[in-house]
Every structure is written in C-alpha cells, then in structure tokens.
Design an enzyme around this catalytic site. Structure first.
Site, PDB file in Angstrom:
ATOM      1  N   LYS A  61      41.479  44.770  38.969  1.00  0.00           N
ATOM      2  CA  LYS A  61      41.050  44.871  40.368  1.00  0.00           C
ATOM      3  C   LYS A  61      39.559  44.642  40.528  1.00  0.00           C
ATOM      4  O   LYS A  61      39.115  44.134  41.556  1.00  0.00           O
ATOM      5  CB  LYS A  61      41.436  46.239  40.949  1.00  0.00           C
ATOM      6  CG  LYS A  61      42.929  46.376  41.196  1.00  0.00           C
ATOM      7  CD  LYS A  61      43.237  47.581  42.057  1.00  0.00           C
ATOM      8  CE  LYS A  61      44.717  47.663  42.358  1.00  0.00           C
ATOM      9  NZ  LYS A  61      45.096  48.888  43.061  1.00  0.00           N
TER      10      LYS A  61
ATOM     11  N   LYS B 291      53.568  40.184  38.317  1.00  0.00           N
ATOM     12  CA  LYS B 291      54.481  41.126  38.981  1.00  0.00           C
ATOM     13  C   LYS B 291      54.492  40.907  40.497  1.00  0.00           C
ATOM     14  O   LYS B 291      53.502  40.439  41.070  1.00  0.00           O
ATOM     15  CB  LYS B 291      54.132  42.568  38.604  1.00  0.00           C
ATOM     16  CG  LYS B 291      52.946  43.110  39.284  1.00  0.00           C
ATOM     17  CD  LYS B 291      52.752  44.612  39.043  1.00  0.00           C
ATOM     18  CE  LYS B 291      51.525  45.017  39.840  1.00  0.00           C
ATOM     19  NZ  LYS B 291      51.034  46.313  39.743  1.00  0.00           N
TER      20      LYS B 291
ATOM     21  N   LYS C 282      51.990  43.483  46.593  1.00  0.00           N
ATOM     22  CA  LYS C 282      51.617  43.434  48.009  1.00  0.00           C
ATOM     23  C   LYS C 282      50.465  42.471  48.228  1.00  0.00           C
ATOM     24  O   LYS C 282      50.287  41.945  49.317  1.00  0.00           O
ATOM     25  CB  LYS C 282      51.127  44.819  48.460  1.00  0.00           C
ATOM     26  CG  LYS C 282      52.175  45.891  48.457  1.00  0.00           C
ATOM     27  CD  LYS C 282      51.526  47.276  48.594  1.00  0.00           C
ATOM     28  CE  LYS C 282      52.562  48.365  48.441  1.00  0.00           C
ATOM     29  NZ  LYS C 282      52.001  49.705  48.270  1.00  0.00           N
TER      30      LYS C 282
END
Ligand code: TYM
Length: 335
Positions: free
Chosen positions: A111, A194, A197
């Site tokens: 991130k 994966k 969102k």
C-alpha cells in the site's frame, strides 16, 4: 468461552471475495459463537477518504453484511469509531510492538508503494489497530480471508508479548479461521492478483450490488484457458484463472473443488461458465435486492449500528479498565 471478532473496511465495492472469504463464514458462525462484527472506519482513514463517500460506504457495507445474513439481533454489528477503546488499546499495544515486527508486513509495503517515506504513520500502525480490535474483546477466533493471515499472526505475537511483559495470561492468542473453497478469490482478469475493491477495472470483480446482467457479462469476459476442466484439483495447479473459477463455483455451492472437478471433468469453459453464472446470480441477486432495500432506509441501518456500538462498548470498556490496572495506571478520576 469462545468469542469471534472480525472486521471489514467501508471502502466501497463489497465484492465476491469479501463474501466468500469472510462474510459468508461470519453468517455460518453466528449461531455457534458470540460474534462481534465491525465496520472498520478507523482503518479506512489510513488512506485518504472523501467524507461523504465514507459515510455512504459505511451504510452500504453495513447493509451488505446484514443482507448477506448477519443478524444484528444474534451478533454485535457496529462501526469501529463508535467504540473509542479500540484506539486506546491500539496505542497501549503500539508501546509493546517492536518496529521490526511491523517492518515485515507485506500489506504495508504494497500500500505504501515506492514512496514509503510519504506513507502515513496510521498506515504503518494499521496491524496494531487490528490487533487491538480483536484483543479489546479478548476474542478467541477470527474468521478472515487468506490475505489477512500475516496480520493475524502479528496479533497473536502482540498478545503473547503483552502477556509475557506483564506476567499475565490476559489476552487469548486469537485463532485465524480461514475456511471454505475460496479463501483467496482472485481477479477475473488476472489469476495472479486477488479480487480487490481498489482494482481500477470493474471487470476484475463481481460486486455484491451487481445485477444479473452485469454478473453474466463479467463472467462471460472472465479470463480462462482453452483446456477442458480436469477431473482432479491437481490438474488446476498451473491454471490460476481456471482454479479461481472452480473455487468460486465450489464455494458458492458449498461443496469442494474436488467435487466440482469430478462433476465437470472434460467439459469446456463454454459449458462451465453458464453454470457458474446461474449459480452466482441465484446466490447474489437476493442479497443485492435486500441490500438495496436496506439502503433505502438509512435510519434503520444507523439504528442497527448504534445499538451494536452500545453493546460493544459494554464489553470493551471493562476489558480496557483491566488493561489499565495491569499497566499500573491509577483509577481515580476515571469513569
Ligand atoms: P478487508 O476490508 O480488506 O476485507 C474484509 C474481509 O474480506 C476478505 N477478503 C477476501 N477473501 C477472499 N478473497 C479475496 N479476494 C478477499 N478480499 C478480501 C478479507 O480477508 C477480510 O476477511 N484488515 C481487514 C479488516 C480488519 C479486521 C480486523 C479483520 C480490521 N480489523 C480485525 C479481522 C479482525 C481488512 O482490511 O479487510
């Protein structure tokens, strides 16, 4: 006594991975355990959020969890920011957590990206808050998808470090519960990443709010290979996209990858995809309908989480008071 805790971020686009990896298991566990489920808005703000969108997402994710079958009468469902004990315990645990442990966290590295120096302290401390979420209820079991495994191992390490430091047996070491045929649902466009969102392509995921036509279109476009389905799971080893779709089918059906392979051995994706589409629509469409109905009644949704917060605080506050005693804080002047 066994107590379950789990959380989900209100960052929009609740998807099939959230459902099969986590929410559906929450539903299955709520009868057998005291269950506490949390919409983790404090985690959401570790990355920039637009306030109106965050408010809308919080209601939408709550509606999604309830529509999927989590019953706010039988379990506790609430927003993390409504129970300040989470943040306070996070600070206290942060004081027991070596930086070296946090430096190992792969999600932070992903991130934070290349500009790690610019990443926020909150993003770095994210797993400590997650440990606090679980430990503030002295929860014993945590149902999550496979991607949360490393964070849960850290939660166990932090609980153990606290117990050792103060010579107590206060926090249970929480057990991850990662089960079902789809513990890691992958992107429909790329079997090596994966379903998420934050993927820019909406075709990469099936959202819980997608209507039947959209689900059909996304599965029709889902990447596959040209080979027929194998008769045993080992035949999916080098075929990530095929393995993903078979896993999704098995999870939706509540069976196993082995059973799906046995049923579809030798068939092509042109046959398998329509069957998967039908199964996905029949499972997800009623949830999406209920979710829309709940979204039309935000007052009801707000009432659900207000009630949940009250019940969560009643469990968390006495545990925090015990932590204060263990640490040696004085009682006078505290509520
Ligand atoms: P979050 O919001 O990313 O995801 C919520 C749950 O969905 C699971 N999940 C998946 N499972 C299978 N395949 C996927 N593609 C997939 N994507 C997401 C996640 O594993 C998770 O169970 N840090 C957590 C939230 C959290 C939490 C906690 C969880 C905060 N505090 C305490 C457990 C206990 C998160 O970001 O989940």
């Amino acid at each position: 006594m066994n107590r379950i805790f789990s959380g989900i971020q209100p960052t929009g686009n609740l998807h099939l991975g959230n459902y099969l990896g986590a929410i559906r298991n929450w539903v299955g566990l709520q009868d057998d355990f005291e269950s506490i489920y949390c919409i983790v808005d404090l985690h959401a703000v570790t990355l920039p959020q637009e306030p109106d969108e965050l408010r809308r997402n919080l209601r939408e994710v709550t509606a999604g969890v309830v529509a999927a079958g989590v019953d706010p009468q039988r379990c506790i469902l609430f927003a993390q920011s409504a129970v300040p004990a989470h943040s306070e315990l996070a600070w206290l645990l942060a004081c027991q957590t070596p930086l070296g442990w946090l430096n190992r966290m792969t999600q932070f590295k992903e991130k934070a990206g290349k500009h790690r120096e610019n990443a926020g302290l909150g993003l770095y401390a994210y797993p400590v808050l997650m440990a606090a979420d679980i430990l503030i209820y002295r929860a014993t079991h945590v149902p999550v998808g496979d991607d949360q495994k490393q964070h849960l191992e850290l939660s166990r390490d932090i609980a153990g470090a606290f117990n050792r430091q103060f010579g107590v047996d206060f926090f249970p070491l929480p057990e991850p519960q990662i089960f079902g045929a789809a513990t890691r649902v992958m992107s429909l466009r790329d079997g090596s990443s994966k379903m998420s969102k934050s993927d820019v392509s909406d075709y990469s995921r099936i959202n819980m709010t997608d209507d039947a036509d959209t689900i059909a279109l996304k599965l029709r476009k889902a990447r596959t290979d040209a080979d027929p389905l194998p008769g045993v799971p080992a035949g999916l080893a080098e075929r990530p996209e095929a393995a993903n779709l078979v896993g999704i089918y098995a999870a939706l059906e509540g069976s196993t990858v082995a059973a799906v392979c046995a049923e579809y051995e030798g068939r092509m994706f042109s046959e398998f995809k329509p069957a998967l589409t039908e199964l996905a629509i029949s499972t997800l469409a009623p949830i999406a309908d209920e979710m829309r109905r709940l979204m039309d009644d935000p007052g009801h949704v707000d009432g659900v989480i207000a009630d949940g917060a009250k019940r969560a605080r009643a469990i968390a506050e006495p545990i925090l008071a015990e932590v204060h005693d263990i640490l040696g804080f004085l009682r006078p002047g505290r509520g």
